[in-house]
Scaffold this active site. Structure first.
Site, PDB file in Angstrom:
ATOM      1  CE  LYS A 153      12.450  60.822  36.664  1.00 50.96           C
ATOM      2  NZ  LYS A 153      11.137  60.995  36.029  1.00 50.96           N
TER       3      LYS A 153
ATOM      4  NE  ARG B 229      17.558  65.532  41.466  1.00 47.79           N
ATOM      5  CZ  ARG B 229      16.423  66.000  40.970  1.00 47.79           C
ATOM      6  NH1 ARG B 229      16.431  66.828  39.924  1.00 47.79           N
ATOM      7  NH2 ARG B 229      15.271  65.671  41.498  1.00 47.79           N
ATOM      8  CG  LEU B 230      22.848  70.332  48.193  1.00 51.06           C
ATOM      9  CD1 LEU B 230      23.066  69.147  49.135  1.00 51.06           C
ATOM     10  CD2 LEU B 230      24.129  71.173  48.142  1.00 51.06           C
TER      11      LEU B 230
ATOM     12  CG  LEU C  21      10.169  88.692  54.916  1.00 52.37           C
ATOM     13  CD1 LEU C  21      11.104  88.610  56.111  1.00 52.37           C
ATOM     14  CD2 LEU C  21       9.646  90.113  54.756  1.00 52.37           C
TER      15      LEU C  21
ATOM     16  CD1 TRP D 143       9.919  69.881  43.442  1.00 51.38           C
ATOM     17  CD2 TRP D 143       8.748  69.653  45.342  1.00 51.38           C
ATOM     18  NE1 TRP D 143      10.423  70.776  44.362  1.00 51.38           N
ATOM     19  CE2 TRP D 143       9.723  70.656  45.534  1.00 51.38           C
ATOM     20  CE3 TRP D 143       7.904  69.343  46.409  1.00 51.38           C
ATOM     21  CZ2 TRP D 143       9.873  71.356  46.738  1.00 51.38           C
ATOM     22  CZ3 TRP D 143       8.047  70.028  47.608  1.00 51.38           C
ATOM     23  CH2 TRP D 143       9.023  71.013  47.767  1.00 51.38           C
TER      24      TRP D 143
ATOM     25  CG  ASN E 230      12.833  83.399  52.584  1.00 50.51           C
ATOM     26  OD1 ASN E 230      13.310  83.298  51.447  1.00 50.51           O
ATOM     27  ND2 ASN E 230      12.273  84.512  53.014  1.00 50.51           N
ATOM     28  CG  PHE E 231      16.936  83.338  53.319  1.00 49.10           C
ATOM     29  CD1 PHE E 231      17.125  84.380  52.413  1.00 49.10           C
ATOM     30  CD2 PHE E 231      16.254  83.599  54.502  1.00 49.10           C
ATOM     31  CE1 PHE E 231      16.659  85.658  52.689  1.00 49.10           C
ATOM     32  CE2 PHE E 231      15.786  84.883  54.781  1.00 49.10           C
ATOM     33  CZ  PHE E 231      15.995  85.911  53.875  1.00 49.10           C
ATOM     34  CG  LEU E 232      16.484  76.286  48.120  1.00 45.26           C
ATOM     35  CD1 LEU E 232      17.233  75.151  48.799  1.00 45.26           C
ATOM     36  CD2 LEU E 232      15.296  75.721  47.340  1.00 45.26           C
TER      37      LEU E 232
ATOM     38  CB  THR F 286       7.011  82.517  47.636  1.00 47.44           C
ATOM     39  OG1 THR F 286       8.162  83.048  48.268  1.00 47.44           O
ATOM     40  CG2 THR F 286       5.776  82.890  48.413  1.00 47.44           C
TER      41      THR F 286
END
Ligand code: COA
Length: 534
Positions: free
Chosen positions: A124, A267-268, A534, A126, A255-257, A291
């Site tokens: 939904k 849905r944050l 990383l 993407w 990174n770091f999501l 990634t």
């Protein structure tokens, strides 16, 4: 990112409905429990997916429509994730489900249901973003941006968050805020499928990873609970340049999501991604690289994790490495034993004085790959040279080979430290993992790469020895760079994790990830990924 362990146990993929759910009482005021060690449905990361583990799309697939029960069983043996999903289906149904899949998907671990089977319409979020769609991936006519961004039309304000939450820009030069990010990640970041291990990036690591040349505070995005001020989500980026099939692109490396476990499935994620995108667009960066262990529309490449035990017994005791059928603990320990000293003449730790030489060698070496990081001199210094600082842990280990006569730097290699928490174990609380980082060697430029394999076998064996001496328990590597030349020979075992590479707002055809249709390292599938994230 993808937390992977040595293959041996089957993993149990979970469903992921991605429905919008009502907002539960979130960790607003109540101090969220530091760690819920129970594998949550949303937390469970699927690992072996690899839709694009081979060069070329898996749509327009070789047909498996005529597969027999026996063949289906044989394929399932090679794909534990799929096997566990099929366990609930009767024989005919399982074969029928598998007949709808391509051979490449079956072999590389794409699973039959749940997230992996989603078509474009079910993404939904993407499907609204400038990313390559699954169905267009095979027909990329020309490389280039998917959408031209007019920065004057980009909103100056972030989107609203859920009630009770607010945006924050993290100041990671402030030790307190760095610690807050560390805290969020240490208890809520990536786990393996079985929730046995969770990445534990050190504060020194975060400092290194997020304050590279060109970094800006505005790309360190957080969400706080308004009342308690608790940091409950993050997404970060650092700028760099990429070469994609000869085109130089300014990108942000995402990174770091991370979202607090109590705030999952609300849905944050789309809101976080849109916010960092908005901030990048406003500063004139229109492309990104990231990634993930999961399949999203659409990987540009997929690599597989490999693991070389350094302390096999510990890895076995924590459940990271299996005891292979028919082997014994003693045999495994002997098999993984390493010499106590290195063998490459002229090998020594890299110093600041080596930066120019390493930069020159690395640049030429990486140009051999379709997708590579276009390092600046400052970046080479930042990412590769360890500088002792009081109170900070070593993150990166780099070594050069200096020719005794010419004093020329002929080779270099590096690895970094990323520990994982061992969740709920009576004896151990962490695994110390060394991750193979960048390396380069002059032998790569010899005619027909003569001597490259032998040289890499020697260098990488030395890397293993040095990592062992630095007390690492395992040495991890992906199938990128020239790694397929040495992984199996140096006793790296296949992991259960796949790492998919994605480009945001840039279209290019699929790039080889170093593995073949069987998801095994293949020398002929090199030349694709020359970027280590990383
Ligand atoms: C990954 C994580 C942030 C997703 O949060 P969530 O609460 O499950 O998902 P949300 O409800 O917020 O959002 C769902 C949307 O995000 C997308 N999404 C989920 N994980 C994603 C990822 N790693 N990267 C990009 N998008 C992702 C989903 O595909 C979905 O969009 P869709 O409808 O187009 O399919 C969360 O599970 C988390 O913090 N996990 C631990 C850390 C981690 O794995 N980080 C990602 C490292 S790559």
């Amino acid at each position: 990112m993808s937390e992977s362990k040595q293959k041996g146990k089957s993993t149990v993929p979970s469903g992921d409905d991605n429905k919008v759910r009502a907002v539960d009482p979130a960790p607003t005021d109540a101090e969220p429990r530091a760690t819920s060690d129970k594998p949550s449905e949303d937390m469970t990361k699927k690992t072996i997916q690899g839709k694009n583990a081979t060069e070329g799309p898996s749509d327009g697939k070789p047909s498996v429509a005529k597969m027999t029960m026996k063949e289906a069983k044989a394929l399932l043996e090679m794909n534990p994730a799929l096997k566990s999903e099929m366990a609930g289906l009767d024989g005919d149904k399982a074969v029928e489900a598998m007949q709808k899949m391509s051979i490449a998907d079956l072999l590389t671990g794409l699973s039959a249901s749940g997230k992996n089977q989603k078509d474009m319409a079910s993404y939904k979020f993407w499907q609204t973003q400038p990313v390559t769609r699954f169905d267009e991936q095979s027909q990329v006519a020309e490389d280039g941006p998917i959408k031209i961004i007019d920065p004057t039309k980009v909103s100056k304000e972030p989107d609203a968050l859920l009630d009770g939450f607010e945006w924050t820009t993290l100041d990671l030069t402030d030790e307190k805020e760095l610690r807050e990010l560390w805290d969020l990640l240490t208890y809520h970041y990536v786990e393996d499928d079985d929730a046995m291990f969770r990445f534990r990036y050190s504060e020194s690591f975060l400092h290194w990873a997020l304050m590279s040349p060109g970094w800006q505070k505005q790309w360190h995005v957080g969400v706080r609970a308004s009342k308690s001020r608790k940091l409950v989500a993050s997404i970060t980026g650092v700028p760099t340049e990429l070469n994609v099939r000869g085109q130089q692109l300014k990108v942000i490396e995402i990174n770091f999501l991370c979202i607090h476990k109590k705030l999952r499935s609300k849905r944050l994620t789309p809101v976080l991604i849109k916010e960092i995108t908005r901030r990048c667009y406003l500063s004139g960066i229109y492309q990104a690289i990231y990634t993930a262990g999961i399949v999203l529309p659409t990987p540009v490449s997929s690599c597989r994790f490999y693991h070389r035990p350094l302390d096999w017994l510990k890895l076995y005791e924590v459940g990271f490495s299996p005891l292979p059928h028919g082997s014994t603990k003693a045999r495994q320990i002997t098999k993984n034993r390493l010499p106590s000293s290195t063998s490459t003449p002229g090998l020594r730790p890299m110093e600041v004085k080596d930066v120019d030489a390493v930069h020159n060698l690395l640049k030429r070496y990486l140009e051999r790959f379709n997708l590579n990081q276009a390092f600046t001199r400052d970046e080479v210094e930042h990412w590769l040279v360890h500088k002792d600082q009081p109170g900070s842990e070593q993150v990166v280990w780099s070594y050069v080979v200096e020719d005794a006569e010419t004093h020329k730097i002929t080779d270099f290699f590096s690895f970094y430290n990323l520990e994982s928490t061992v969740i709920q174990h009576p004896k151990y609380d962490a695994i110390r993992a060394a991750y193979l980082y960048y390396y380069a060697t002059e032998t790569a430029f010899a005619e027909k790469e003569k001597g490259l394999k032998e040289r890499l076998l020697m260098l990488m064996n030395d890397a293993l020895i040095l990592a062992k001496l630095a007390n690492f328990d395992v040495f991890n590597a992906l199938t990128l760079l020239d790694n397929p030349l040495f992984l199996e020979q140096l006793k790296f075992g296949a992991g259960d994790g796949q790492l998919h590479y994605y480009l945001f707002n840039y279209r290019t055809s699929p790039i080889a990830g170093g593995v073949n249709e069987k998801n095994l390292p293949d020398e002929k599938k090199r030349g694709g990924v020359g970027m280590v994230m990383l």
